[in-house]
Enzyme design. Structure first.
Site, PDB file in Angstrom:
ATOM      1  N   SER A 135       5.524  23.836 -16.757  1.00 28.51           N
ATOM      2  CA  SER A 135       6.934  24.625 -16.650  1.00 28.51           C
ATOM      3  C   SER A 135       7.685  25.392 -18.195  1.00 28.51           C
ATOM      4  O   SER A 135       6.303  25.744 -19.063  1.00 28.51           O
ATOM      5  CB  SER A 135       7.410  22.779 -17.192  1.00 28.51           C
ATOM      6  OG  SER A 135       9.121  22.562 -17.656  1.00 28.51           O
ATOM      7  N   TYR A 148       8.001  15.847 -24.619  1.00 28.97           N
ATOM      8  CA  TYR A 148       8.252  16.175 -23.405  1.00 28.97           C
ATOM      9  C   TYR A 148       7.167  17.952 -23.547  1.00 28.97           C
ATOM     10  O   TYR A 148       6.178  18.021 -22.351  1.00 28.97           O
ATOM     11  CB  TYR A 148       9.205  16.395 -22.547  1.00 28.97           C
ATOM     12  CG  TYR A 148       9.607  16.745 -20.923  1.00 28.97           C
ATOM     13  CD1 TYR A 148       8.283  16.356 -20.176  1.00 28.97           C
ATOM     14  CD2 TYR A 148       9.322  18.179 -20.578  1.00 28.97           C
ATOM     15  CE1 TYR A 148       7.796  17.012 -18.945  1.00 28.97           C
ATOM     16  CE2 TYR A 148       9.452  19.046 -19.503  1.00 28.97           C
ATOM     17  CZ  TYR A 148       8.779  18.495 -18.126  1.00 28.97           C
ATOM     18  OH  TYR A 148       8.306  18.648 -17.490  1.00 28.97           O
TER      19      TYR A 148
END
Length: 272
Positions: A135, A148
């Site tokens: 990501s 995260y």
């Protein structure tokens, strides 16, 4: 002469990026093994020709069962797309450690655990390509996404190490870094977003974080943008180490050019 059909295992294939990738690769002649917790959500892939298996990536027995089936039925893989993952949001101070551990169990330990099980056969055959779906959160962090992002930072580091270690065995490792993608991620993280706003110390910040997310996800790129990038990474003769794609992914390049204090000021103005 017709090229032999290549075989790929895709995790997290029941929805979003994983399903879009499976559908695209099936169209382009790949033999697709699709794995996810919700096998019932992959019936359309099965109807399209994919071989479907259940997988709880956090469970070592589930991982081993999948690997055994793959090797018995398909032999050595040509490629592995590590796509399974999930996200939760909240300030570092208030997110329960158990939640943070769950993020790492899926996004890091489960993913690498499955990869470890598949690597010996790849090494013996001297070939293979591993695509780790990370990501843009693996390259820079924003308020409320610290845990995260930490799991994605860890995946980036492990992928870099794997790329260096496995080169000698003919195995290539590639990282794909999507930006904001229309996969319903914001809805999955909704409960943790609400919980994060319940602490008065963090309510104002997390509301701004949510507003920023909602604005970004309204312009999110479709999942097939990432699927096309994964296909490119799989089929390139000499793939790049990293591919970015999707809405806001250009932020990675911008962040690298700016001094940290300038970048921090921009992010604070948007989210704090």
């Amino acid at each position: 002469m017709t090229k032999p059909q290549r075989t790929v295992l895709i995790t997290g294939a029941s929805s979003g990026i994983g399903k879009a990738t499976a559908q695209l690769l099936l169209l382009h002649g790949w033999k697709v093994i699709a794995a996810a917790r919700r096998a019932d959500a992959m019936t359309d892939l099965c109807a399209s020709g994919a071989k479907v298996f259940p997988l709880d990536i956090t469970d070592i027995q589930s991982r081993q069962s999948l690997v055994t089936h793959v090797h018995e039925q398909f032999g050595v893989l040509d490629a592995l797309v590590n796509n399974a993952g999930f996200g939760e949001v909240g300030p570092i101070e208030t997110m329960p450690i158990q939640t943070a551990q769950s993020l790492f169990e899926v996004n890091v330990f489960g993913l690498i655990g499955l990869t470890q099980m598949l690597l010996p056969e790849m090494r013996k055959h001297g070939k293979g390509r591993i695509i780790n779906v990370s990501s843009i959160a693996g390259r820079f962090v924003t308020p409320g996404s610290g845990w995260y992002a930490a799991s994605k930072y860890a995946l980036e580091a492990l992928s870099d190490a794997l790329r260096l270690e496995l080169h000698q065995f003919g195995i290539q490792v590639v990282i794909v870094e999507p930006g904001l993608i229309a996969t319903g991620f914001e809805n999955v993280a909704k409960a943790s977003m609400i919980e994060a706003q319940s602490d008065p110390a963090w309510t104002a910040m997390m509301r701004k974080v949510e507003q920023n997310w909602m604005e970004g996800f309204r312009r999110a790129s479709p999942a097939d943008v990432v699927a096309k990038t994964i296909r490119k990474a799989l089929e390139a003769r000499a793939p790049n180490a990293r591919y970015r794609c999707g809405h806001r992914s250009e932020s990675v390049a911008i962040q690298k050019l700016l001094p940290t204090n300038v970048w921090d000021s921009i992010i604070r103005s948007q989210m704090i």
